[in-house]
Design a protein around this motif. Structure first.
Motif, PDB file in Angstrom:
ATOM      1  N   ALA A   1       0.836  -1.209   0.000  1.00 17.14           N
ATOM      2  CA  ALA A   1       0.000   0.000   0.000  1.00 17.14           C
ATOM      3  C   ALA A   1       0.867   1.254   0.000  1.00 17.14           C
ATOM      4  CB  ALA A   1      -0.924  -0.011   1.225  1.00 17.14           C
ATOM      5  N   ALA A   2       1.998   1.196   0.700  1.00 17.06           N
ATOM      6  CA  ALA A   2       2.898   2.353   0.747  1.00 17.06           C
ATOM      7  C   ALA A   2       3.442   2.661  -0.643  1.00 17.06           C
ATOM      8  CB  ALA A   2       4.048   2.083   1.715  1.00 17.06           C
ATOM      9  N   ILE A   3       3.884   1.611  -1.336  1.00 14.90           N
ATOM     10  CA  ILE A   3       4.444   1.791  -2.676  1.00 14.90           C
ATOM     11  C   ILE A   3       3.385   2.350  -3.624  1.00 14.90           C
ATOM     12  CG2 ILE A   3       5.572   0.647  -4.611  1.00 14.90           C
ATOM     13  CD1 ILE A   3       7.263   0.783  -2.052  1.00 14.90           C
ATOM     14  N   ASP A   4       2.167   1.810  -3.537  1.00 16.67           N
ATOM     15  CA  ASP A   4       1.080   2.262  -4.424  1.00 16.67           C
ATOM     16  C   ASP A   4       0.711   3.723  -4.150  1.00 16.67           C
ATOM     17  OD1 ASP A   4       0.995  -0.198  -5.620  1.00 16.67           O
ATOM     18  OD2 ASP A   4      -0.680  -0.949  -4.396  1.00 16.67           O
ATOM     19  N   ASP A   5       0.624   4.088  -2.856  1.00 15.94           N
ATOM     20  CA  ASP A   5       0.255   5.462  -2.499  1.00 15.94           C
ATOM     21  C   ASP A   5       1.302   6.464  -2.982  1.00 15.94           C
ATOM     22  OD1 ASP A   5      -1.428   4.968   0.735  1.00 15.94           O
ATOM     23  OD2 ASP A   5      -2.023   4.557  -1.342  1.00 15.94           O
ATOM     24  N   ILE A   6       2.570   6.114  -2.814  1.00 14.75           N
ATOM     25  CA  ILE A   6       3.647   7.019  -3.239  1.00 14.75           C
ATOM     26  C   ILE A   6       3.685   7.129  -4.751  1.00 14.75           C
ATOM     27  CG2 ILE A   6       6.169   7.332  -3.294  1.00 14.75           C
ATOM     28  CD1 ILE A   6       6.215   6.021  -0.485  1.00 14.75           C
ATOM     29  N   LYS A   7       3.498   5.999  -5.417  1.00 11.72           N
ATOM     30  CA  LYS A   7       3.488   6.007  -6.889  1.00 11.72           C
ATOM     31  C   LYS A   7       2.349   6.890  -7.408  1.00 11.72           C
ATOM     32  CE  LYS A   7       3.555   2.861 -10.843  1.00 11.72           C
ATOM     33  NZ  LYS A   7       3.516   1.437 -11.282  1.00 11.72           N
ATOM     34  N   PHE A   8       1.179   6.802  -6.760  1.00 10.20           N
ATOM     35  CA  PHE A   8       0.025   7.602  -7.174  1.00 10.20           C
ATOM     36  C   PHE A   8       0.281   9.089  -6.923  1.00 10.20           C
ATOM     37  CE2 PHE A   8      -4.298   8.381  -8.265  1.00 10.20           C
ATOM     38  CZ  PHE A   8      -4.735   9.398  -7.418  1.00 10.20           C
ATOM     39  N   GLN A   9       0.867   9.424  -5.744  1.00  8.09           N
ATOM     40  CA  GLN A   9       1.079  10.841  -5.388  1.00  8.09           C
ATOM     41  C   GLN A   9       2.164  11.503  -6.237  1.00  8.09           C
ATOM     42  OE1 GLN A   9       3.498  12.055  -2.093  1.00  8.09           O
ATOM     43  NE2 GLN A   9       3.485  13.874  -3.358  1.00  8.09           N
ATOM     44  N   THR A  10       3.234  10.756  -6.534  1.00  7.96           N
ATOM     45  CA  THR A  10       4.369  11.354  -7.239  1.00  7.96           C
ATOM     46  C   THR A  10       4.314  11.187  -8.745  1.00  7.96           C
ATOM     47  OG1 THR A  10       5.711   9.327  -7.034  1.00  7.96           O
ATOM     48  CG2 THR A  10       5.857  10.950  -5.235  1.00  7.96           C
TER      49      THR A  10
END
Length: 569
Positions: free
Chosen positions: A113-122
């Motif tokens: 979830a951390a990787i997905d959230d960061i990928k979405f935000q950046t």
């Protein structure tokens, strides 16, 4: 009703490796979910496992190498890329960006979830890098703490600046640039650089334009470090902003200019910056010297004088007349040494006047004059004026010519304490320089009471310095005496940790403190040279700069490598 947690991924690996039993693993999963923190953080916080064990298990399970966060410079982390809320929520930290790919430190690789959230935000391809959770916690805390300190120091937050229209204004008029200098991104960027420099203990800030890039460097502990590389098209706007702040002519870019900035960072503390611009091939290079008045109040014990050197300096200051000369290259701490002495002498019953180019440290109780040769206010004219104002102590920033030297010598001979600087390599050469300038040898011998030659060396970090094994032959070549070698010497070298800059933290003075003895006075009057004066100083028991530096090495204050950088045989 919430579903019971199941063992999978990292928790299952820790159980299969025998590091956790199944009951404790399930209990840890529940606890982590309840506290809304990663499993790895829960295990370490509750002392169930240590961070290294967890990292080794994760490395084995997912085939990932462990990255040591201690090897990372916090200042290189692209903190602005990932939102602070995501950093706190997922207990992750961006490490570096390569093209369209972002590498993120994470202690639990199953936290997709951390990787997905960061990928979405950046909008960047995000890859996890495995790290130990305790080191990650420390690094995140420091990163966020730095941001909080920066926010507190300003009325508004200073996020890193995004520059739009990089080429806008590059060929603009002076009015355009003055207006651009007030743009919020430019203002914030300059403020951030100034505050970073103060926080890191820098002595100078360099803004440097080149054909295809622009860089900002800080001089920290005597060594320049690049800290930022803004778009090259912002060069003129940055120069204009600094010139507006230091009350320079923004329209004049063809000749050097001098200015000053006063920055109030709290109710009780202000920092001055001495500013100089110099026109170069691709724009104006600007250097800011950071002037901290508190440096003059450190006290003589903080400067690094050996006990016998300190007594010689204090003894010369106690004399009602005579001349004390401090010598060394630019940036060797001459001003701080002089002002430390002036601070000791600065009492109600003393009239103290200084002439400097420019005044670097402001001290209440001392009458300070800025030399301005354009209007005829030279060192010579200021010194003549001082002598008509009932002085006790006179400080001349630098003796540059014969006239200034003659007036200073005459003042020292007629009941005044005179302090000044010269640019020479060591104490004996200072006397020879005065002779070469044309000052009569008899006047030098009778007026000069003490000469201090100095350098600044970086201090070894007390937290990480390590002993080094140096062969006896190498010690002899470096100048250690047989007596020192036989007594036993333990030398230390830099290592580097999270509390220092590549193994060093702060600086210490290295000194040659040479009183003018009767024997040295006779050599001067016989037109002796610097070599003869140095030989006599050695007979008088005065250690030269190299010998003083070796004492600092033996004491573990600095390294052999560092004193070789700042002194030579």
């Amino acid at each position: 009703m919430a579903a019971e947690p199941r063992l999978s991924g990292l928790s299952r690996k820790l159980v299969s490796d025998g590091l956790l039993d199944q009951e404790k693993a399930l209990e840890a999963l529940k606890g982590a979910a309840s506290e809304k923190i990663p499993l790895t953080q829960y295990l370490v916080n509750n002392q169930v496992l240590d961070a290294r064990q967890i990292a080794m298990g994760a490395s084995s399970e997912f085939g990932l190498p462990i990255f040591d966060l201690n090897a990372l410079d916090l200042d290189t982390i692209p903190k602005e890329i990932v939102d602070e809320k995501l950093v706190k929520k997922h207990h992750v930290l961006p490490l570096f960006k390569r093209g369209n790919r972002l590498y993120v430190a994470i202690s639990d690789p199953t936290n997709l979830a951390a990787i997905d959230d960061i990928k979405f935000q950046t909008g960047l391809n995000t890859e996890a890098i495995l790290v130990e959770v305790d080191k990650l916690s420390t690094m995140i805390e420091k990163s966020l703490e730095d941001d909080e300190v920066m926010d507190e120091m300003l009325d508004e937050s200073l996020e890193d600046v995004e520059f739009a229209n990089e080429d806008a204004g590059a060929q603009g008029t002076a009015e355009d640039l003055a207006s651009a200098a007030d743009e919020t991104p430019v203002v914030r960027f300059i403020n951030k650089i100034l505050l970073d420099a103060i926080k890191k203990g820098a002595s100078d800030i360099h803004f440097e334009p080149y054909e295809k890039r622009y860089r900002v460097r800080l001089r920290i502990d005597g060594v320049l470090r690049e800290v930022s590389s803004p778009p090259v098209g912002m060069g003129l706007k940055l120069a204009a902003r600094i010139k507006v702040m230091s009350k320079m002519d923004t329209a004049e870019r063809r000749v050097p200019q001098d200015g000053r900035i006063k920055m109030k960072i709290s109710k009780h503390k202000a920092i001055d910056f001495r500013v100089n611009t110099c026109p170069t091939l691709f724009g104006e290079k600007i250097v800011l010297r950071i002037l901290d008045p508190s440096s003059a109040k450190l006290g003589i014990d903080m400067l690094g004088y050996e006990p016998e050197q300190k007594e010689l300096y204090l003894g010369a200051l106690a004399n009602p007349y005579g001349m004390i000369l401090v010598t060394g290259p630019t940036g060797s701490g001459k001003t701080v040494s002089l002002y430390t002495g002036l601070n000791i002498l600065n009492t109600e019953d003393k009239n103290i006047s200084t002439a400097e180019d420019p005044v670097e440290i402001n001290l209440e109780g001392i009458n300070q004059v800025n030399v301005n040769e354009k209007v005829g206010l030279t060192f010579e004219s200021a010194l003549r004026s001082f002598l008509r104002q009932d002085p006790d102590i006179v400080m001349v920033g630098e003796i540059r010519d014969l006239k200034t030297a003659e007036i200073a010598v005459k003042a020292a001979q007629t009941g005044h304490m005179v302090m000044s600087t010269l640019h020479t390599n060591d104490a004996p050469q200072t006397l020879a320089r005065l002779v070469n300038m044309g000052v009569p040898p008899f006047n030098i011998a009778s007026a000069v009471s003490l000469i201090i030659a100095q350098r600044l060396a970086r201090r070894l970090c007390e937290h990480c310095k390590a002993a080094e094994d140096v062969p006896r032959t190498a010690l002899e070549e470096e100048g250690f005496s047989d007596e020192q070698i036989q007594t036993g010497i333990t030398l230390y070298g830099p290592v580097g940790c999270d509390k220092c800059d590549k193994g060093y933290k702060g600086r210490v003075g290295i000194y040659q403190v040479m009183p003018i003895s009767d024997a040295i006075g006779r050599i001067i009057m016989d037109n002796g040279n610097a070599i003869q004066i140095a030989d006599q100083a050695r007979k008088d028991g005065i250690p030269d700069l190299r010998e003083s530096a070796l004492k600092k090495v033996i004491a573990g204050v600095t390294s052999l490598e560092e004193i070789n950088r700042v002194t030579k045989d």
